[in-house]
Design a protein around this motif. Sequence first.
Motif, PDB file in Angstrom:
ATOM      1  N   ILE A   5       0.924  -1.227  -0.045  1.00 12.14           N
ATOM      2  CA  ILE A   5      -0.134  -0.039   0.056  1.00 12.14           C
ATOM      3  C   ILE A   5       0.770   1.270   0.007  1.00 12.14           C
ATOM      4  O   ILE A   5       1.654   1.532   0.704  1.00 12.14           O
ATOM      5  N   SER A   6       0.674   2.110  -1.145  1.00 11.73           N
ATOM      6  CA  SER A   6       1.708   3.178  -1.048  1.00 11.73           C
ATOM      7  C   SER A   6       1.114   4.145   0.001  1.00 11.73           C
ATOM      8  O   SER A   6       0.076   4.239   0.200  1.00 11.73           O
ATOM      9  N   VAL A   7       2.222   4.881   0.724  1.00 12.41           N
ATOM     10  CA  VAL A   7       2.000   5.607   1.830  1.00 12.41           C
ATOM     11  C   VAL A   7       2.038   7.200   1.105  1.00 12.41           C
ATOM     12  O   VAL A   7       2.635   7.486   0.255  1.00 12.41           O
ATOM     13  N   ALA A  27      12.384   6.780  -7.987  1.00 12.88           N
ATOM     14  CA  ALA A  27      13.505   6.261  -7.559  1.00 12.88           C
ATOM     15  C   ALA A  27      13.382   4.907  -6.963  1.00 12.88           C
ATOM     16  O   ALA A  27      14.258   4.054  -6.743  1.00 12.88           O
ATOM     17  N   THR A  28      12.252   4.652  -6.246  1.00 12.85           N
ATOM     18  CA  THR A  28      12.100   3.496  -5.710  1.00 12.85           C
ATOM     19  C   THR A  28      10.563   3.061  -6.083  1.00 12.85           C
ATOM     20  O   THR A  28       9.662   3.003  -5.494  1.00 12.85           O
ATOM     21  N   TRP A  29      10.659   2.020  -7.252  1.00 12.44           N
ATOM     22  CA  TRP A  29       9.621   1.655  -7.843  1.00 12.44           C
ATOM     23  C   TRP A  29       8.637   0.948  -6.895  1.00 12.44           C
ATOM     24  O   TRP A  29       7.376   0.884  -7.039  1.00 12.44           O
ATOM     25  N   GLY A  30       9.381  -0.005  -6.084  1.00 11.82           N
ATOM     26  CA  GLY A  30       8.325  -0.875  -5.366  1.00 11.82           C
ATOM     27  C   GLY A  30       7.272  -1.665  -6.220  1.00 11.82           C
ATOM     28  O   GLY A  30       7.560  -2.340  -7.180  1.00 11.82           O
ATOM     29  N   GLY A  31       6.081  -1.489  -5.854  1.00 12.91           N
ATOM     30  CA  GLY A  31       4.951  -2.074  -6.485  1.00 12.91           C
ATOM     31  C   GLY A  31       4.451  -1.197  -7.809  1.00 12.91           C
ATOM     32  O   GLY A  31       3.332  -1.469  -8.358  1.00 12.91           O
ATOM     33  N   GLY A  32       4.986  -0.298  -7.777  1.00 13.72           N
ATOM     34  CA  GLY A  32       4.482   0.834  -8.741  1.00 13.72           C
ATOM     35  C   GLY A  32       3.334   1.754  -8.348  1.00 13.72           C
ATOM     36  O   GLY A  32       2.881   2.476  -9.528  1.00 13.72           O
ATOM     37  N   GLY A  33       3.215   1.687  -7.131  1.00 10.55           N
ATOM     38  CA  GLY A  33       1.938   2.491  -6.808  1.00 10.55           C
ATOM     39  C   GLY A  33       1.816   3.940  -7.136  1.00 10.55           C
ATOM     40  O   GLY A  33       0.896   4.498  -7.613  1.00 10.55           O
ATOM     41  N   HIS A  34       2.927   4.403  -6.407  1.00  9.57           N
ATOM     42  CA  HIS A  34       2.960   5.998  -6.664  1.00  9.57           C
ATOM     43  C   HIS A  34       3.152   6.221  -7.989  1.00  9.57           C
ATOM     44  O   HIS A  34       2.362   7.234  -8.633  1.00  9.57           O
ATOM     45  N   SER A  35       3.901   5.426  -9.029  1.00 13.39           N
ATOM     46  CA  SER A  35       4.032   5.697 -10.191  1.00 13.39           C
ATOM     47  C   SER A  35       2.743   5.520 -11.220  1.00 13.39           C
ATOM     48  O   SER A  35       2.503   6.604 -11.915  1.00 13.39           O
ATOM     49  N   ILE A  50      13.065   3.214 -11.071  1.00 14.13           N
ATOM     50  CA  ILE A  50      14.112   2.500 -10.879  1.00 14.13           C
ATOM     51  C   ILE A  50      13.974   1.604  -9.298  1.00 14.13           C
ATOM     52  O   ILE A  50      13.105   1.930  -8.539  1.00 14.13           O
ATOM     53  N   ASP A  51      14.423   0.509  -9.284  1.00 10.91           N
ATOM     54  CA  ASP A  51      14.575  -0.355  -8.185  1.00 10.91           C
ATOM     55  C   ASP A  51      15.682  -1.322  -8.350  1.00 10.91           C
ATOM     56  O   ASP A  51      16.048  -1.770  -9.377  1.00 10.91           O
ATOM     57  N   ARG A  52      16.075  -1.432  -7.078  1.00 16.95           N
ATOM     58  CA  ARG A  52      17.414  -2.440  -6.968  1.00 16.95           C
ATOM     59  C   ARG A  52      16.727  -3.938  -7.140  1.00 16.95           C
ATOM     60  O   ARG A  52      17.447  -4.938  -7.323  1.00 16.95           O
ATOM     61  N   ASP A  53      15.375  -4.058  -6.647  1.00 18.63           N
ATOM     62  CA  ASP A  53      15.223  -5.379  -6.647  1.00 18.63           C
ATOM     63  C   ASP A  53      14.454  -5.893  -7.938  1.00 18.63           C
ATOM     64  O   ASP A  53      13.315  -5.178  -8.253  1.00 18.63           O
ATOM     65  N   GLY A  76      18.795  -1.170 -10.446  1.00 19.50           N
ATOM     66  CA  GLY A  76      19.786  -0.872  -9.973  1.00 19.50           C
ATOM     67  C   GLY A  76      19.875  -0.210  -8.539  1.00 19.50           C
ATOM     68  O   GLY A  76      18.584   0.384  -8.487  1.00 19.50           O
ATOM     69  N   ASN A  77      20.802   0.310  -8.192  1.00 18.26           N
ATOM     70  CA  ASN A  77      20.851   1.183  -6.924  1.00 18.26           C
ATOM     71  C   ASN A  77      20.438   2.778  -7.522  1.00 18.26           C
ATOM     72  O   ASN A  77      21.397   3.256  -8.284  1.00 18.26           O
ATOM     73  N   TYR A  78      19.624   3.537  -6.819  1.00 14.09           N
ATOM     74  CA  TYR A  78      19.243   4.891  -7.496  1.00 14.09           C
ATOM     75  C   TYR A  78      20.470   5.726  -7.404  1.00 14.09           C
ATOM     76  O   TYR A  78      20.665   6.740  -7.992  1.00 14.09           O
ATOM     77  N   ALA A  79      21.370   5.276  -6.513  1.00 16.80           N
ATOM     78  CA  ALA A  79      22.673   6.282  -6.376  1.00 16.80           C
ATOM     79  C   ALA A  79      23.674   5.931  -7.587  1.00 16.80           C
ATOM     80  O   ALA A  79      24.429   6.867  -7.599  1.00 16.80           O
ATOM     81  N   ALA A  92      11.375   9.454  -4.055  1.00 18.81           N
ATOM     82  CA  ALA A  92      11.703   8.220  -3.632  1.00 18.81           C
ATOM     83  C   ALA A  92      11.068   7.956  -2.088  1.00 18.81           C
ATOM     84  O   ALA A  92      10.957   8.957  -1.217  1.00 18.81           O
ATOM     85  N   ASP A  93      10.668   6.668  -2.180  1.00 21.48           N
ATOM     86  CA  ASP A  93       9.726   6.117  -0.994  1.00 21.48           C
ATOM     87  C   ASP A  93      10.662   5.224  -0.171  1.00 21.48           C
ATOM     88  O   ASP A  93      10.755   3.968  -0.822  1.00 21.48           O
ATOM     89  N   LEU A  94      11.479   5.536   0.738  1.00 23.75           N
ATOM     90  CA  LEU A  94      12.823   4.785   1.078  1.00 23.75           C
ATOM     91  C   LEU A  94      12.512   3.568   1.810  1.00 23.75           C
ATOM     92  O   LEU A  94      11.179   3.097   2.169  1.00 23.75           O
TER      93      LEU A  94
HETATM   94  C1  LIG Z   1       8.735   1.474  -0.044  1.00 27.95           C
HETATM   95  S1  LIG Z   1       8.916   0.636  -1.284  1.00 27.95           S
HETATM   96  C2  LIG Z   1       8.466   1.801  -2.567  1.00 27.95           C
HETATM   97  C3  LIG Z   1       6.814   1.621  -2.789  1.00 27.95           C
HETATM   98  C4  LIG Z   1       6.257   2.429  -4.046  1.00 27.95           C
HETATM   99  N1  LIG Z   1       6.714   3.798  -3.880  1.00 27.95           N
HETATM  100  C5  LIG Z   1       4.890   1.787  -4.300  1.00 27.95           C
HETATM  101  O1  LIG Z   1       4.014   2.944  -3.996  1.00 27.95           O
HETATM  102  O2  LIG Z   1       4.571   1.049  -4.366  1.00 27.95           O
HETATM  103  C6  LIG Z   1      10.805   0.905  -1.502  1.00 27.95           C
HETATM  104  C7  LIG Z   1      11.447   0.324  -2.920  1.00 27.95           C
HETATM  105  O3  LIG Z   1      12.460   0.718  -3.009  1.00 27.95           O
HETATM  106  C8  LIG Z   1      13.661   0.182  -3.319  1.00 27.95           C
HETATM  107  N2  LIG Z   1      14.793   0.551  -2.912  1.00 27.95           N
HETATM  108  C9  LIG Z   1      15.328   0.791  -1.660  1.00 27.95           C
HETATM  109  N3  LIG Z   1      16.413   1.358  -1.613  1.00 27.95           N
HETATM  110  C10 LIG Z   1      16.901   1.373  -3.176  1.00 27.95           C
HETATM  111  C11 LIG Z   1      17.992   1.801  -3.720  1.00 27.95           C
HETATM  112  N4  LIG Z   1      18.981   2.441  -3.123  1.00 27.95           N
HETATM  113  N5  LIG Z   1      17.929   1.976  -5.160  1.00 27.95           N
HETATM  114  C12 LIG Z   1      16.969   1.431  -5.598  1.00 27.95           C
HETATM  115  N6  LIG Z   1      15.849   0.951  -5.259  1.00 27.95           N
HETATM  116  C13 LIG Z   1      15.917   0.751  -3.626  1.00 27.95           C
HETATM  117  C14 LIG Z   1      13.295  -1.520  -2.679  1.00 27.95           C
HETATM  118  O4  LIG Z   1      13.610  -2.517  -3.342  1.00 27.95           O
HETATM  119  C15 LIG Z   1      11.792  -1.156  -2.765  1.00 27.95           C
HETATM  120  O5  LIG Z   1      11.319  -2.068  -3.678  1.00 27.95           O
END
Ligand SMILES: C[S@@+](CC[C@H](N)C(=O)[O-])C[C@H]1O[C@@H](n2cnc3c(N)ncnc32)[C@H](O)[C@@H]1O
Length: 284
Positions: A5-7, A27-35, A50-53, A76-79, A92-94
């Motif tokens: 659930i996107s916060v 920068a933190t795609w996760g489930g793509g909710g915010h996107s 972007i996501d590392r996962d 990859g890593n957003y950095a 970015a939603d860390l």
């Molecule tokens: C809290 S979730 C994001 C949820 C997303 N905003 C949504 O609405 O679904 C954080 C995501 O950021 C990714 N993440 C955390 N640190 C990262 C980094 N340094 N570079 C890329 N992705 C990162 C994690 O793998 C995770 O999938």
Amino acid sequence: MFHHISVLATEIIEGLQVHPNGCYLDATWGGGGHSELILQAAPDVKLVGIDRDQQAIDAARERLAAYGDRVSFWQGNYADYQPTQKFDGIIADLGVSSVHLDVADRGFSFRSEAPLDMRMDTSQELTAAEIVNYWKEKDIADVIFRYGEERLSRQIAKRIVENRPINTTTALAEIISGAVPKAYRYGRIHPATRTFQGLRIAVNNELGSLEKFLAISPNWLAPNGRIGIISFHSLEDRMVKHTWRETAGLTVLTKKPIIAQEAEVKLNPRARSAKLRWVAAKNL
Ligand SMILES: C[S@@+](CC[C@H](N)C(=O)[O-])C[C@H]1O[C@@H](n2cnc3c(N)ncnc32)[C@H](O)[C@@H]1O
């Protein structure tokens, strides 16, 4: 499969001021909710995720497939990202997504038995098992104290070292419970919560990545572009606040962080600790 659930969703969209034809970076795609909310907020919006996962990338691509070539992604890593264009807004939603905590074999949670992994990017070498079983007691204590903000770090690290090898999340949680006083064992949070947070932050070098991201991401902004960051603990929030205050070319838009309304916290307890801050690029 990917339930997160996107916060602060309303607050993210309001703050970004999404406009038609705009180009945004999640920068933190996760489930793509915010996107998805960004793509819906105005016509012909373009978005890079972007996501590392890899699991997150796959899930978000599937969810956003209907938006076709308006969406692109980078794993990859957003950095380490090197954009080829400027963005009107970056978010970015860390931290971790619910999937990291819910999928037992990722090893992030002490609630189900799994190998001690905790890597967001499963191609990286360092795992939680490596730290717990091979690092010096003092270094383990430092991780637990600094990143977990756990005041009983020394006695927990000592007990960890005495009980090596430790192979699973549940075994580690039990050892931590045995290392702390009784009163602590029945507190508001599980006694392993802070240690697990510390290990996760160390495994993924979360603060190092955030530091680099804060330094470079302002260069990715178009004139008047904005960056919004949601953090979940004080170490991150402090770093965001101080770095932005000292970065030339940025205007801080939030003196105090935006936090979730009661109604959101009721629906999603994870929102309780979320803090959102915004900056805008000065129009030079
Ligand atoms: C809290 S979730 C994001 C949820 C997303 N905003 C949504 O609405 O679904 C954080 C995501 O950021 C990714 N993440 C955390 N640190 C990262 C980094 N340094 N570079 C890329 N992705 C990162 C994690 O793998 C995770 O999938």
